[in-house]
Write a protein that holds these residues in place. Structure first.
Motif, PDB file in Angstrom:
ATOM      1  N   THR A   1      -8.336   7.900  -7.922  1.00 34.44           N
ATOM      2  CA  THR A   1      -8.689   7.447  -9.281  1.00 34.44           C
ATOM      3  C   THR A   1      -9.947   7.937  -9.897  1.00 34.44           C
TER       4      THR A   1
ATOM      5  N   ARG B   1      -6.460   4.262   3.294  1.00 36.43           N
ATOM      6  CA  ARG B   1      -5.450   4.511   2.025  1.00 36.43           C
ATOM      7  C   ARG B   1      -6.418   3.938   0.622  1.00 36.43           C
TER       8      ARG B   1
ATOM      9  N   GLN C   1      -1.655  -0.014  -6.001  1.00 37.35           N
ATOM     10  CA  GLN C   1      -2.363  -0.236  -4.627  1.00 37.35           C
ATOM     11  C   GLN C   1      -3.740  -0.888  -4.909  1.00 37.35           C
TER      12      GLN C   1
ATOM     13  N   HIS D   1       2.146   3.244  -5.705  1.00 36.17           N
ATOM     14  CA  HIS D   1       1.397   4.132  -6.584  1.00 36.17           C
ATOM     15  C   HIS D   1      -0.086   3.675  -6.309  1.00 36.17           C
ATOM     16  N   SER D   2      -1.059   4.782  -6.699  1.00 40.33           N
ATOM     17  CA  SER D   2      -2.361   4.408  -6.279  1.00 40.33           C
ATOM     18  C   SER D   2      -2.990   3.261  -7.213  1.00 40.33           C
TER      19      SER D   2
ATOM     20  N   CYS E   1       0.803  -1.096   0.041  1.00 40.81           N
ATOM     21  CA  CYS E   1      -0.121  -0.110   0.097  1.00 40.81           C
ATOM     22  C   CYS E   1       0.961   1.347   0.059  1.00 40.81           C
TER      23      CYS E   1
ATOM     24  N   THR F   1      -8.763   6.618  -0.431  1.00 38.34           N
ATOM     25  CA  THR F   1      -8.042   7.673  -0.902  1.00 38.34           C
ATOM     26  C   THR F   1      -7.756   7.327  -1.981  1.00 38.34           C
ATOM     27  N   SER F   2      -7.059   6.112  -2.446  1.00 38.13           N
ATOM     28  CA  SER F   2      -6.754   5.924  -3.728  1.00 38.13           C
ATOM     29  C   SER F   2      -7.855   5.762  -4.907  1.00 38.13           C
TER      30      SER F   2
END
Length: 128
Positions: A88, A80, A15, A11-12, A8, A83-84
């Motif tokens: 996106t 997280r 992840q 990069h998004s 995690c 957030t990702s």
């Protein structure tokens, strides 16, 4: 869940792919376990249904409940993930093409299945 912690930090998109892989592996493994014990699972759960005072869950529901409990203990991981996912979605709204848009759909389905969508994702999505 333990392997997600190390992945995690990336990069998004990586992840989200790690989460998607974890979810698909979880469902595949849970399905295998359920198939092995399907007769026992169905027979025992029917005999000990919640209507008779015992709260015996089928293997599928119990497996999802255990994963949910683990994820709730790791609230920073869930934060997280959210957030990702939001980053996106925002990138997509700005016109950036997604490599695999179905990853977001599968992760949203994961959150719904684990009863985490309304408590974890939806408030962050609506506040954005």
């Amino acid at each position: 869940v333990a392997t997600l912690q190390s992945q995690c930090e990336s990069h998004s998109l990586q992840q989200l792919e790690a989460w998607d892989s974890m979810w698909r592996d979880h469902c595949d493994q849970l399905n295998t376990i359920r198939n092995v014990f399907i007769k026992l699972d169905r027979g025992y759960c029917l005999q000990h249904s919640p209507g008779l005072g015992s709260a015996v869950q089928p293997i599928w529901d119990m497996g999802h409940g255990l994963l949910r409990a683990q994820l709730e203990q790791k609230s920073q991981l869930l934060a997280r993930l959210v957030t990702s996912m939001l980053a996106t979605i925002e990138s997509y709204r700005q016109g950036e093409l997604l490599a695999d848009r179905f990853v977001l759909a599968r992760l949203a389905h994961m959150l719904v299945t684990l009863n985490l969508y309304r408590t974890v994702f939806e408030p962050a999505m609506l506040s954005d």
